[in-house]
Write a protein that holds these residues in place. Sequence first.
Motif, PDB file in Angstrom:
ATOM      1  N   PHE A   1       4.422   6.051  -1.377  1.00  0.00           N
ATOM      2  CA  PHE A   1       4.386   7.837  -1.256  1.00  0.00           C
ATOM      3  C   PHE A   1       3.016   8.068  -1.411  1.00  0.00           C
ATOM      4  CE2 PHE A   1       9.065   7.470  -1.857  1.00  0.00           C
ATOM      5  CZ  PHE A   1       9.388   8.241  -0.887  1.00  0.00           C
ATOM      6  N   ASP A   2       2.024   7.597  -2.562  1.00  0.00           N
ATOM      7  CA  ASP A   2       0.659   7.903  -2.568  1.00  0.00           C
ATOM      8  C   ASP A   2       0.085   7.596  -1.336  1.00  0.00           C
ATOM      9  OD1 ASP A   2       1.145   8.470  -5.193  1.00  0.00           O
ATOM     10  OD2 ASP A   2       0.516   6.887  -6.117  1.00  0.00           O
ATOM     11  N   ASP A   3       0.108   6.699  -0.544  1.00  0.00           N
ATOM     12  CA  ASP A   3      -0.393   6.279   0.632  1.00  0.00           C
ATOM     13  C   ASP A   3       0.008   7.232   1.624  1.00  0.00           C
ATOM     14  OD1 ASP A   3      -1.800   4.134  -0.640  1.00  0.00           O
ATOM     15  OD2 ASP A   3      -0.322   2.580   0.506  1.00  0.00           O
ATOM     16  N   TYR A   4       1.434   7.645   1.757  1.00  0.00           N
ATOM     17  CA  TYR A   4       1.822   8.546   2.711  1.00  0.00           C
ATOM     18  C   TYR A   4       1.137   9.769   2.425  1.00  0.00           C
ATOM     19  CZ  TYR A   4       4.886  11.196   5.619  1.00  0.00           C
ATOM     20  OH  TYR A   4       5.393  12.233   6.569  1.00  0.00           O
ATOM     21  N   TRP A   5       1.366  10.365   1.347  1.00  0.00           N
ATOM     22  CA  TRP A   5       0.724  11.839   1.071  1.00  0.00           C
ATOM     23  C   TRP A   5      -0.567  11.894   1.168  1.00  0.00           C
ATOM     24  CZ3 TRP A   5       4.315  11.571  -3.904  1.00  0.00           C
ATOM     25  CH2 TRP A   5       5.632  12.024  -3.349  1.00  0.00           C
ATOM     26  N   SER A   6      -1.460  10.755   0.893  1.00  0.00           N
ATOM     27  CA  SER A   6      -2.945  10.707   1.182  1.00  0.00           C
ATOM     28  C   SER A   6      -3.116  10.956   2.828  1.00  0.00           C
ATOM     29  CB  SER A   6      -3.572   9.475   0.868  1.00  0.00           C
ATOM     30  OG  SER A   6      -3.462   9.586  -0.821  1.00  0.00           O
TER      31      SER A   6
ATOM     32  N   ASN B   1      10.955   1.625 -15.712  1.00  0.00           N
ATOM     33  CA  ASN B   1      10.905   0.323 -16.396  1.00  0.00           C
ATOM     34  C   ASN B   1      11.527  -0.577 -15.293  1.00  0.00           C
ATOM     35  OD1 ASN B   1      13.483   1.397 -15.756  1.00  0.00           O
ATOM     36  ND2 ASN B   1      14.291   0.932 -18.046  1.00  0.00           N
ATOM     37  N   GLN B   2      11.638  -0.166 -14.070  1.00  0.00           N
ATOM     38  CA  GLN B   2      11.930  -1.180 -13.013  1.00  0.00           C
ATOM     39  C   GLN B   2      10.622  -1.363 -12.268  1.00  0.00           C
ATOM     40  OE1 GLN B   2      14.923   1.556 -11.525  1.00  0.00           O
ATOM     41  NE2 GLN B   2      16.195  -0.120 -11.234  1.00  0.00           N
ATOM     42  N   ARG B   3       9.693  -1.957 -12.967  1.00  0.00           N
ATOM     43  CA  ARG B   3       8.213  -2.073 -12.803  1.00  0.00           C
ATOM     44  C   ARG B   3       7.911  -2.313 -11.327  1.00  0.00           C
ATOM     45  NH1 ARG B   3       8.361  -4.336 -17.731  1.00  0.00           N
ATOM     46  NH2 ARG B   3       7.503  -2.924 -19.393  1.00  0.00           N
ATOM     47  N   LYS B   4       8.263  -3.460 -10.655  1.00  0.00           N
ATOM     48  CA  LYS B   4       8.112  -3.730  -9.355  1.00  0.00           C
ATOM     49  C   LYS B   4       8.400  -2.770  -8.263  1.00  0.00           C
ATOM     50  CE  LYS B   4       8.265  -7.367  -5.872  1.00  0.00           C
ATOM     51  NZ  LYS B   4       9.086  -8.700  -5.443  1.00  0.00           N
ATOM     52  N   LEU B   5       9.775  -2.419  -8.476  1.00  0.00           N
ATOM     53  CA  LEU B   5      10.174  -1.226  -7.311  1.00  0.00           C
ATOM     54  C   LEU B   5       9.533  -0.077  -7.680  1.00  0.00           C
ATOM     55  CD1 LEU B   5      12.208  -0.572  -5.083  1.00  0.00           C
ATOM     56  CD2 LEU B   5      13.751  -0.169  -6.789  1.00  0.00           C
ATOM     57  N   HIS B   6       9.235   0.481  -8.682  1.00  0.00           N
ATOM     58  CA  HIS B   6       8.676   1.580  -9.012  1.00  0.00           C
ATOM     59  C   HIS B   6       7.238   1.599  -8.461  1.00  0.00           C
ATOM     60  CE1 HIS B   6       6.768   4.844 -11.427  1.00  0.00           C
ATOM     61  NE2 HIS B   6       7.971   5.544 -11.393  1.00  0.00           N
ATOM     62  N   THR B   7       6.688   0.614  -8.581  1.00  0.00           N
ATOM     63  CA  THR B   7       5.253   0.546  -8.264  1.00  0.00           C
ATOM     64  C   THR B   7       5.017   0.531  -6.849  1.00  0.00           C
ATOM     65  OG1 THR B   7       4.425  -0.893 -10.300  1.00  0.00           O
ATOM     66  CG2 THR B   7       3.168  -0.844  -8.211  1.00  0.00           C
ATOM     67  N   GLU B   8       6.047  -0.034  -6.173  1.00  0.00           N
ATOM     68  CA  GLU B   8       6.157  -0.271  -4.634  1.00  0.00           C
ATOM     69  C   GLU B   8       6.364   1.137  -4.076  1.00  0.00           C
ATOM     70  OE1 GLU B   8       8.898  -3.204  -3.136  1.00  0.00           O
ATOM     71  OE2 GLU B   8       7.817  -4.653  -4.187  1.00  0.00           O
TER      72      GLU B   8
END
Length: 129
Positions: A103-108, A91-98
Amino acid sequence: MAIDGKTVRGSRGPHRVATHMVNAWASEAGIALGQLKVDAKSNEITAMPALLDTLAIKGCLVTLDAMGRQKRIANKILKKEADYLLAVKSNQRKLHTELSTYFDDYWSAHPDDAPGTGFTAQDTYVHGH
């Protein structure tokens, strides 16, 4: 060590405001390390630094919920030579999305560092799972 605020059950009455406490727990040992009553004209955000002042936390990992996600609190933990882990909810949309994108980019780019199948991002924790 976990720091969290709670309302004391049964403390609210017809002529009195509920009592709120900020508690520090040694989670693995199952013991309370300290607690501080939140001033009636204040909130957890102001009580957490005062509780941290009373604790020897050098070398500890301090976990805090979203209420504790304040620069002042994080800086106090670092100055006491401890680390922190702050909760971020969806529900902390901006921070959660960032954070999710980071992490998605890092793990990729680093698949060997990616969490295994036992890792699940969720907003709730069920004891023992």
